[in-house]
Scaffold this motif. Structure first.
Motif, mmCIF file in Angstrom:
data_model
loop_
_atom_site.group_PDB
_atom_site.id
_atom_site.type_symbol
_atom_site.label_atom_id
_atom_site.label_comp_id
_atom_site.label_asym_id
_atom_site.label_seq_id
_atom_site.Cartn_x
_atom_site.Cartn_y
_atom_site.Cartn_z
ATOM 1 N N VAL A 84 -46.557 -59.133 63.471
ATOM 2 C CA VAL A 84 -46.218 -59.859 62.248
ATOM 3 C C VAL A 84 -44.744 -59.671 61.906
ATOM 4 O O VAL A 84 -44.034 -60.617 61.564
ATOM 5 N N LEU A 85 -44.275 -58.441 62.022
ATOM 6 C CA LEU A 85 -42.875 -58.144 61.711
ATOM 7 C C LEU A 85 -41.923 -58.917 62.616
ATOM 8 O O LEU A 85 -40.962 -59.540 62.153
ATOM 9 N N MET A 86 -42.179 -58.890 63.908
ATOM 10 C CA MET A 86 -41.256 -59.491 64.867
ATOM 11 C C MET A 86 -41.288 -61.019 64.848
ATOM 12 O O MET A 86 -40.264 -61.669 65.071
ATOM 13 N N THR A 87 -42.460 -61.607 64.594
ATOM 14 C CA THR A 87 -42.601 -63.063 64.734
ATOM 15 C C THR A 87 -42.642 -63.819 63.413
ATOM 16 O O THR A 87 -42.558 -65.054 63.410
ATOM 17 N N GLY A 88 -42.817 -63.117 62.276
ATOM 18 C CA GLY A 88 -42.887 -63.797 60.991
ATOM 19 C C GLY A 88 -44.162 -64.588 60.787
ATOM 20 O O GLY A 88 -44.239 -65.437 59.885
ATOM 21 N N LYS A 89 -45.192 -64.302 61.592
ATOM 22 C CA LYS A 89 -46.493 -64.971 61.460
ATOM 23 C C LYS A 89 -47.521 -63.951 60.948
ATOM 24 O O LYS A 89 -47.681 -62.884 61.537
ATOM 25 N N HIS A 90 -48.209 -64.287 59.847
ATOM 26 C CA HIS A 90 -49.213 -63.375 59.306
ATOM 27 C C HIS A 90 -50.434 -63.322 60.220
ATOM 28 O O HIS A 90 -50.531 -64.066 61.217
ATOM 29 N N LEU A 91 -51.399 -62.463 59.882
ATOM 30 C CA LEU A 91 -52.537 -62.233 60.769
ATOM 31 C C LEU A 91 -53.468 -63.427 60.893
ATOM 32 O O LEU A 91 -54.337 -63.435 61.769
ATOM 33 N N GLY A 92 -53.312 -64.425 60.056
ATOM 34 C CA GLY A 92 -54.081 -65.647 60.247
ATOM 35 C C GLY A 92 -53.536 -66.510 61.366
ATOM 36 O O GLY A 92 -54.240 -67.374 61.892
ATOM 37 N N HIS A 93 -52.275 -66.286 61.748
ATOM 38 C CA HIS A 93 -51.620 -67.071 62.794
ATOM 39 C C HIS A 93 -51.077 -66.221 63.934
ATOM 40 O O HIS A 93 -50.710 -66.762 64.979
ATOM 41 N N ALA A 94 -50.979 -64.931 63.754
ATOM 42 C CA ALA A 94 -50.340 -64.055 64.739
ATOM 43 C C ALA A 94 -51.069 -64.088 66.077
ATOM 44 O O ALA A 94 -52.293 -64.201 66.141
ATOM 45 N N GLU A 95 -50.301 -63.970 67.152
ATOM 46 C CA GLU A 95 -50.909 -63.885 68.482
ATOM 47 C C GLU A 95 -51.665 -62.567 68.659
ATOM 48 O O GLU A 95 -52.747 -62.533 69.247
ATOM 49 N N ILE A 96 -51.087 -61.473 68.179
ATOM 50 C CA ILE A 96 -51.669 -60.137 68.348
ATOM 51 C C ILE A 96 -52.254 -59.709 67.018
ATOM 52 O O ILE A 96 -51.532 -59.536 66.040
ATOM 53 N N ARG A 97 -53.585 -59.507 66.962
ATOM 54 C CA ARG A 97 -54.260 -59.173 65.701
ATOM 55 C C ARG A 97 -54.998 -57.843 65.765
ATOM 56 O O ARG A 97 -55.718 -57.481 64.827
#
Length: 500
Positions: A84-97
């Protein structure tokens, strides 16, 4: 002739980027140092109420900058929080959850976590493209060397540290990575896990020859020294105070012997220690000293005034594992240190104690000293924040919002982007921040998924009183947010009743 020479001087100055159109010196672009602690609890710094562990350098950072009181990590555990930190995508969209060992799906790799894809764009890649020197020291956890997620493919000119989170359990490892090269450290590495049910627990049995954290902070100092002539982005993902407890003896002996009436024997995982409370305090104290060394290195390089420092933690302090002992995972005595300062839950939980973390930011002349800010914020916000701070164009499709106004003006910023956590591990959990309220669902991967819980964080930050029965409209709002913001992820599936 004089006119001609003056003309040549102007042309040379423009070619070197030394002046702007008004003829004044052009300031160097802002440097960024992002320091990430590992499993540091909400209440484990002096500036956040800690009474037993001195953290003078971090307390100084807070006095010279601002600290946020409602800042959240990207996830309740390591790898997804860093994603989330590196990509700016929250856990609803993140690749790694979740924390997924790479070998489960890509057996050609012998260590590391499941990698970020080629398509994933990190903030480091933007800095690198903009001409910044980029360095990362510490723990990575987003893809092994040779994969699409290795640090060198995700924007870092230099990586030095642990690629694999599991190997970072030992502070005396066999090797560290310098980019794609293994750097040998200990011919006799100390394991990160072990038990000693009986007999005398000896500190010497769990101390090796070369202590990895010392090398990583030295590498950070060297990076600042050698790269200070150009703008730089430095990501310091230190491994303290994540267990195992391997601090040097001299660090442990700074703390009172009377703290430890009993040893830790490894009953909650990781390794034994004769003085677990002193050892845990030593790890946080050492972490604080690294921050002090970074601040000194910036001073010596003459770039303090032009460097934004951010300090935070990837999630809360470690959780209990067994009802038979008061020791949490790794021997942490969270009750003794009041590690969550009254918040509910620990690492692995979407309750406040698992995801609300300290956050301190300093930038002389731009961030007012001694500030305290209650803006609700989290890791997804750092990508757009750092873009605005450094003048980089913010990519589309990010989930966070810039905190630059809150940081530089000191105001409590209104959120226009949702805050949510979709966490498939620890039985499956989701959480949604709804203004001053928060919705939580637990046990979603069990046969009896838990109902929605609603908490009024303004009145009840410890999440002691579930008010869901009185606020069905908040449950509906939380479900609307998840329906809108939750994408499918085959590697980290999670079904939420009524949502998908």
């Amino acid at each position: 002739m004089k006119i001609f020479r003056s003309f040549l001087h102007v042309i040379a100055a423009f070619s070197l980027g030394a002046i702007n159109l008004q003829g004044a010196p052009s300031p160097q672009r802002l440097n960024v140092v992002f320091i990430l602690a590992d499993d540091l609890g909400w209440g484990e710094l002096g500036s956040y109420g800690q009474k037993k562990i001195p953290t003078p350098h971090l307390d100084r950072l807070a006095k010279e900058g601002t600290r946020f009181t409602q800042h959240y990590s990207g996830a309740p555990v390591c790898a997804p929080s860093r994603c989330v930190l590196m990509t700016g995508k929250h856990l609803g969209h993140a690749e790694i959850r979740g924390n997924l060992p790479v070998q489960k799906h890509l057996p050609q790799f012998t260590e590391g976590q499941y990698p970020l894809s080629d398509q994933a764009v990190t903030i480091a890649q933007l800095f690198q493209k903009a001409g910044y020197a980029t360095g990362a020291m510490g723990k990575w956890g987003l893809g092994p060397v040779g994969s699409t997620g290795e640090p060198n493919k995700k924007g870092f000119d230099l990586f030095f540290g642990y690629n694999c989170q599991s190997l970072a359990h030992s502070f005396y490892p066999e090797y560290l990575w310098r980019n794609a090269e293994k750097v040998p450290l200990n011919a006799k590495p100390i394991p990160g896990h072990g038990k000693q049910p009986e007999g005398e627990v000896k500190m010497a049995d769990w101390i090796g020859e070369i202590y990895a954290p010392k090398l990583m902070i030295q590498e950070a100092e060297k990076f600042i020294q050698t790269q200070s002539a150009k703008p730089f982005f430095l990501y310091l993902a230190f491994i303290e105070p994540h267990v195992s407890m391997h601090p040097p003896r001299e660090s442990v002996e700074r703390f009172p012997a009377e703290w430890d009436a009993e040893p830790y024997r490894g009953e909650s995982g990781y390794v034994p220690h004769p003085r677990p409370r002193a050892a845990y305090a030593a790890m946080i104290s050492d972490l604080d000293s690294y921050v002090g060394r970074v601040m000194t290195a910036l001073d010596q390089a003459g770039v303090t005034e032009n460097t934004l420092i951010i300090f935070t933690s990837d999630n809360g302090t470690t959780h209990p594992r067994s009802t038979k002992t008061h020791f949490h995972v790794g021997g942490v005595d969270a009750g003794f240190f009041n590690s969550t300062a009254g918040l509910r839950g620990y690492k692995g939980s979407v309750y406040e104690g698992g995801i609300r973390v300290p956050m301190i930011a300093r930038l002389p002349g731009r961030i007012s000293p001694g500030g305290v800010n209650a803006t609700p914020s989290y890791f997804a916000d750092w990508f757009p924040t750092l873009c605005e701070a450094t003048g980089l164009e913010t990519p589309t499709g990010l989930d966070g919002q810039s905190l630059w106004s809150a940081l530089t003006r000191g105001n409590k910023q209104t959120r226009n982007r949702p805050m949510l956590w979709v966490f498939p591990e620890y039985e499956g959990q989701v959480a949604v921040r709804l203004g001053e309220f928060k919705g939580v669902r637990q046990r979603l991967k069990t046969k009896s998924p838990g109902p929605w819980e609603i908490y009024d964080l303004a009145q009840d930050p410890g999440e002691t009183t579930d008010i869901a029965a009185q606020h069905s409209e908040l449950i509906q709002q939380a479900e609307r947010v998840l329906k809108s913001e939750m994408s499918e992820n085959a590697l980290f599936p999670l079904k939420v009743p009524g949502i998908n």
